[in-house]
Design an enzyme around this catalytic site. Structure first.
Site, PDB file in Angstrom:
ATOM      1  N   CYS A 320     -31.484  18.960  37.790  1.00  0.00           N
ATOM      2  CA  CYS A 320     -31.489  17.495  37.692  1.00  0.00           C
ATOM      3  C   CYS A 320     -32.071  16.778  38.916  1.00  0.00           C
ATOM      4  O   CYS A 320     -32.825  15.803  38.739  1.00  0.00           O
ATOM      5  CB  CYS A 320     -30.110  16.960  37.334  1.00  0.00           C
ATOM      6  SG  CYS A 320     -28.704  17.851  37.960  1.00  0.00           S
ATOM      7  N   ARG A 349     -26.643  30.603  40.890  1.00  0.00           N
ATOM      8  CA  ARG A 349     -25.262  30.331  41.293  1.00  0.00           C
ATOM      9  C   ARG A 349     -24.649  31.629  41.812  1.00  0.00           C
ATOM     10  O   ARG A 349     -24.877  32.705  41.231  1.00  0.00           O
ATOM     11  CB  ARG A 349     -24.422  29.843  40.100  1.00  0.00           C
ATOM     12  CG  ARG A 349     -25.065  28.744  39.279  1.00  0.00           C
ATOM     13  CD  ARG A 349     -24.801  27.358  39.811  1.00  0.00           C
ATOM     14  NE  ARG A 349     -25.543  26.359  39.038  1.00  0.00           N
ATOM     15  CZ  ARG A 349     -25.130  25.867  37.869  1.00  0.00           C
ATOM     16  NH1 ARG A 349     -23.979  26.263  37.356  1.00  0.00           N
ATOM     17  NH2 ARG A 349     -25.856  24.974  37.240  1.00  0.00           N
ATOM     18  N   GLN A 367     -32.088  27.572  32.173  1.00  0.00           N
ATOM     19  CA  GLN A 367     -31.519  26.575  31.266  1.00  0.00           C
ATOM     20  C   GLN A 367     -32.617  25.934  30.426  1.00  0.00           C
ATOM     21  O   GLN A 367     -33.718  25.677  30.920  1.00  0.00           O
ATOM     22  CB  GLN A 367     -30.809  25.481  32.066  1.00  0.00           C
ATOM     23  CG  GLN A 367     -29.593  25.959  32.832  1.00  0.00           C
ATOM     24  CD  GLN A 367     -28.971  24.838  33.646  1.00  0.00           C
ATOM     25  OE1 GLN A 367     -29.647  24.207  34.441  1.00  0.00           O
ATOM     26  NE2 GLN A 367     -27.688  24.588  33.433  1.00  0.00           N
ATOM     27  N   ASP A 369     -33.233  22.981  29.800  1.00  0.00           N
ATOM     28  CA  ASP A 369     -32.709  21.758  30.397  1.00  0.00           C
ATOM     29  C   ASP A 369     -33.582  20.558  30.054  1.00  0.00           C
ATOM     30  O   ASP A 369     -34.805  20.685  29.886  1.00  0.00           O
ATOM     31  CB  ASP A 369     -32.660  21.926  31.923  1.00  0.00           C
ATOM     32  CG  ASP A 369     -31.444  21.261  32.538  1.00  0.00           C
ATOM     33  OD1 ASP A 369     -30.736  20.549  31.811  1.00  0.00           O
ATOM     34  OD2 ASP A 369     -31.199  21.476  33.740  1.00  0.00           O
ATOM     35  N   HIS A 371     -33.582  16.008  30.900  1.00  0.00           N
ATOM     36  CA  HIS A 371     -32.917  14.816  31.430  1.00  0.00           C
ATOM     37  C   HIS A 371     -33.622  13.586  30.890  1.00  0.00           C
ATOM     38  O   HIS A 371     -34.858  13.502  30.899  1.00  0.00           O
ATOM     39  CB  HIS A 371     -32.922  14.834  32.960  1.00  0.00           C
ATOM     40  CG  HIS A 371     -32.133  15.975  33.522  1.00  0.00           C
ATOM     41  ND1 HIS A 371     -32.707  17.184  33.832  1.00  0.00           N
ATOM     42  CD2 HIS A 371     -30.808  16.106  33.760  1.00  0.00           C
ATOM     43  CE1 HIS A 371     -31.766  18.011  34.260  1.00  0.00           C
ATOM     44  NE2 HIS A 371     -30.608  17.385  34.229  1.00  0.00           N
ATOM     45  N   LYS A 454     -18.807  14.681  29.605  1.00  0.00           N
ATOM     46  CA  LYS A 454     -19.744  15.492  28.820  1.00  0.00           C
ATOM     47  C   LYS A 454     -19.137  15.874  27.476  1.00  0.00           C
ATOM     48  O   LYS A 454     -17.926  15.834  27.273  1.00  0.00           O
ATOM     49  CB  LYS A 454     -20.122  16.758  29.588  1.00  0.00           C
ATOM     50  CG  LYS A 454     -18.955  17.677  29.917  1.00  0.00           C
ATOM     51  CD  LYS A 454     -19.421  18.935  30.639  1.00  0.00           C
ATOM     52  CE  LYS A 454     -18.230  19.843  30.978  1.00  0.00           C
ATOM     53  NZ  LYS A 454     -18.648  21.135  31.542  1.00  0.00           N
ATOM     54  N   HIS A 500     -27.950  14.203  30.638  1.00  0.00           N
ATOM     55  CA  HIS A 500     -28.269  15.615  30.863  1.00  0.00           C
ATOM     56  C   HIS A 500     -27.987  16.353  29.546  1.00  0.00           C
ATOM     57  O   HIS A 500     -26.929  16.134  28.943  1.00  0.00           O
ATOM     58  CB  HIS A 500     -27.379  16.238  31.937  1.00  0.00           C
ATOM     59  CG  HIS A 500     -27.322  15.479  33.223  1.00  0.00           C
ATOM     60  ND1 HIS A 500     -27.747  16.014  34.429  1.00  0.00           N
ATOM     61  CD2 HIS A 500     -26.857  14.232  33.522  1.00  0.00           C
ATOM     62  CE1 HIS A 500     -27.547  15.139  35.399  1.00  0.00           C
ATOM     63  NE2 HIS A 500     -27.008  14.042  34.876  1.00  0.00           N
TER      64      HIS A 500
END
Length: 630
Positions: A320, A349, A367, A369, A371, A454, A500
């Site tokens: 992000c 991570r 991901q 992902d 945004h 979320k 997100h």
């Protein structure tokens, strides 16, 4: 939430609470049985956990699977005796005296077990009620609650034993943790055990290795997935699928680097907020040299990085902040919004080695992902659109048994950033979107990300296990932290809202789930090898090669078995490799321009013209069908 949904949620919570009480009680029955078999055993504590319970024990004898039958036999005696679970409240002084004298947990006076109990007492805040529970000759510190009598704990089984540090502290004694499970009746227990056996049979680590989907190598590092060619084909099919859906919705694909400056993550709040799950930062070389010359400790180095006095880089824990900087690189008018940025971005991570597991718990993952930067008025539509993408994915994969969880903030916690007003607006937007979706949903206070609430999709797989997958988050806070703006119709700067979303969650975890959900028998469109051509002899090889070219031209992943094996062995090998379609070509098929078709699951489908077979498979792949069309 409708009255029906509220009632259903309450019923589910009550059932969970009843099961937790039963399992907690069964843990005490286990402890009592162990104390009967091994009077010298030092018993620590035993809570209920997901799918069962455990009790921590210090004992010179190494408990093994050979001991389980003996433990269960003793537990059955205790169940048959039907002792009541009797609650007693005591003063702290009385509890301390009982711990020291060995009256708790079948301890001997002043032994290790007594120290366990003293530690438990020290953890209880001053002024809080202290209670004991007694069942037969066993009495222990316990807050409860329990079922009425030991006779309620009839359907149980000892599952495993493992090593565990006392209270998870490596400086404390190593204990033996005996795990068990318990259900209200034998039927439910048997169903649970069958599901465990089925889960073992579907284990993605075994199937992934046998099918050549992925590998993990110590030389590369634990938790870092090596996608082998077949796995890469599955991943590419999934990425193509989601990319097509995003193209329809006018998302823009972007690419960002795998590292970034610490200041980026300081501004976002990821560093040092999540320092325990991040890879160590890399300071600037000249500063590192200076620190080395001055003999700085690691603690000093990290403190300097945390308070911003030192600069450095770190592996990307989130996509992000990078997408935020792409948005911020251009000026935006309200006419430009929403801006939708998507990336298959790899993040890192630090997970403890004991928490890693195949593809489902890793240290580096990609991901799917995206945004979205939108106006407040556009927020409801954008959330609904995100939920629609997730619903499309689950429908295509026939994973339609799911529920929705809304994770909210805990108003009493200091974990969350941003104004209460913005949090209220974000949480209400998610509630409205969940109602629009029409799915059953629950609310979970305290489970929100630090920057916003979320929605998570909790999906049941083929054997009834639940997986947390697609996520949609509303965020008023990061646009504030990064001072993001757009020019409104009034020609003044306004703050966008950020959404997100990651429908798959991560490519690694989602693929691991799919391996287990389908037991490696992927639908044709996902299978790494979609058709295998099996010529009966070299005399029909030319026809087989021609069919291979036709299928490949239509985008079908096809191989040709040119081995000298007999046709029975070729079919068996294709079945073992879980190839959806087998195309058998013999002399008659070669002469007639046909192919004898077998399906991995449906068996012999008979003969059909070659052109018809090619069209059938190509259509099945193009339309992403779960099962062959009739």
């Amino acid at each position: 939430m409708s009255e029906h949904k509220e009632r259903k949620t309450l019923d589910e919570r009550n059932q969970a609470s009843d099961l937790e009480r039963l399992r907690h009680s069964c843990a005490h029955v286990l402890a009592q049985a162990i104390s009967h078999i091994w009077p010298e055993a030092q018993l620590a504590a035993g809570p209920s956990v997901d799918n069962g319970f455990y009790y921590d024990v210090e004992l010179d004898h190494r408990i093994s699977t050979e001991d389980f039958e003996m433990i269960e036999a003793e537990m059955k005696k205790i169940v048959k005796a039907n002792y009541p679970f009797e609650r007693q409240t005591v003063t702290r002084e009385e509890a301390m005296r009982m711990a020291m004298s060995g009256e708790l947990g079948s301890c001997g006076p002043r032994d290790v077990c007594s120290q366990f109990k003293l530690d438990l007492l020290n953890d209880i805040p001053e002024g809080e009620e202290i209670s004991l529970y007694r069942n037969g000759d066993f009495v222990d510190l316990c807050a409860g609650p329990h079922v009425g009598r030991t006779g309620n704990c009839k359907a149980f089984k000892i599952m495993s034993v493992a090593s565990a540090f006392y209270k998870g502290d490596k400086s404390r004694p190593m204990l033996q943790r005996v795990y068990g499970t318990c259900f209200p009746n034998r039927t439910q227990l048997d169903e649970h055990l069958q599901r465990l056996e089925e889960a073992k049979r579907r284990d993605h680590r075994r199937i992934g290795r046998e099918m050549g989907i992925f590998a993990i190598d110590e030389a590369v590092g634990q938790g870092l997935i090596l996608w082998k060619p077949k796995g890469a084909l599955i991943r590419r099919s999934l990425q193509d699928f989601i990319t097509e859906e995003l193209d329809k919705l006018e998302y823009s694909q972007v690419y960002t680097p795998n590292i970034g400056k610490l200041d980026l993550y300081r501004t976002s709040g990821h560093f040092p907020y999540y320092k325990d799950s991040q890879y160590a930062p890399i300071p600037e070389r000249d500063m590192m040299q200076k620190l080395c010359e001055e003999g700085a400790s690691c603690a000093e180095l990290f403190n300097g990085l945390s308070d911003g006095t030192l600069e450095g880089y770190m592996l990307k824990p989130m996509n992000c902040p990078h997408h935020i900087k792409i948005y911020a690189s251009d000026a935006h008018s309200y006419r430009d919004l929403p801006v939708r940025l998507a990336e298959f971005g790899t993040v890192y991570r630090w997970e403890q080695s004991g928490e890693l597991g195949g593809m489902t718990r890793v240290r580096g993952f990609t991901q799917d992902d995206a945004h979205i930067f939108c106006t407040p008025d556009q927020l409801a539509h954008e959330i609904q659109q995100c939920l629609g993408i997730v619903k499309t994915i689950f429908s295509t994969l026939n994973m339609t048994d799911y529920r929705v969880r809304i994770s909210l903030r805990d108003p009493d916690s200091t974990k969350y950033v941003g104004s209460p007003e913005n949090w209220d607006k974000a949480e209400e937007a998610l509630r409205e979107a969940a109602k629009w979706l029409g799915a059953s949903y629950t609310e979970e206070p305290g489970e929100a990300a630090f920057y916003g609430p979320k929605i998570d999709f909790i999906v049941k797989d083929a054997i009834g296990r639940e997986w947390q997958l697609g996520t949609v988050q509303v965020d008023y806070n990061l646009p504030e932290r990064f001072d993001l703006t757009y020019t409104g119709s009034d020609n003044k700067p306004h703050r966008p809202v950020m959404v997100h979303r990651a429908p798959f969650g991560s490519m690694e975890r989602f693929t691991g789930l799919l391996i287990e959900h389908f037991e490696g028998k992927f639908p044709t469109w996902l299978a790494p090898e979609q058709v295998r051509i099996l010529p009966i002899s070299e005399k029909v090889l030319e026809n087989a090669i021609s069919l291979k070219k036709q299928l490949a031209t239509e985008g079908v992943r096809v191989s040709l078995d040119e081995s000298p094996d007999k046709i029975g062995a070729k079919i068996r090998n294709a079945q073992l490799d879980k190839v959806p379609y087998m195309a058998v070509i013999g002399h008659r098929e070669a002469e007639e321009g046909t192919v004898s078709v077998r399906h991995r699951d449906a068996g012999d489908l008979g003969c059909c013209p070659t052109v018809e077979f090619v069209d059938k498979v190509a259509s099945e792949v193009k339309n992403r069908l779960i099962k062959p069309a009739n």
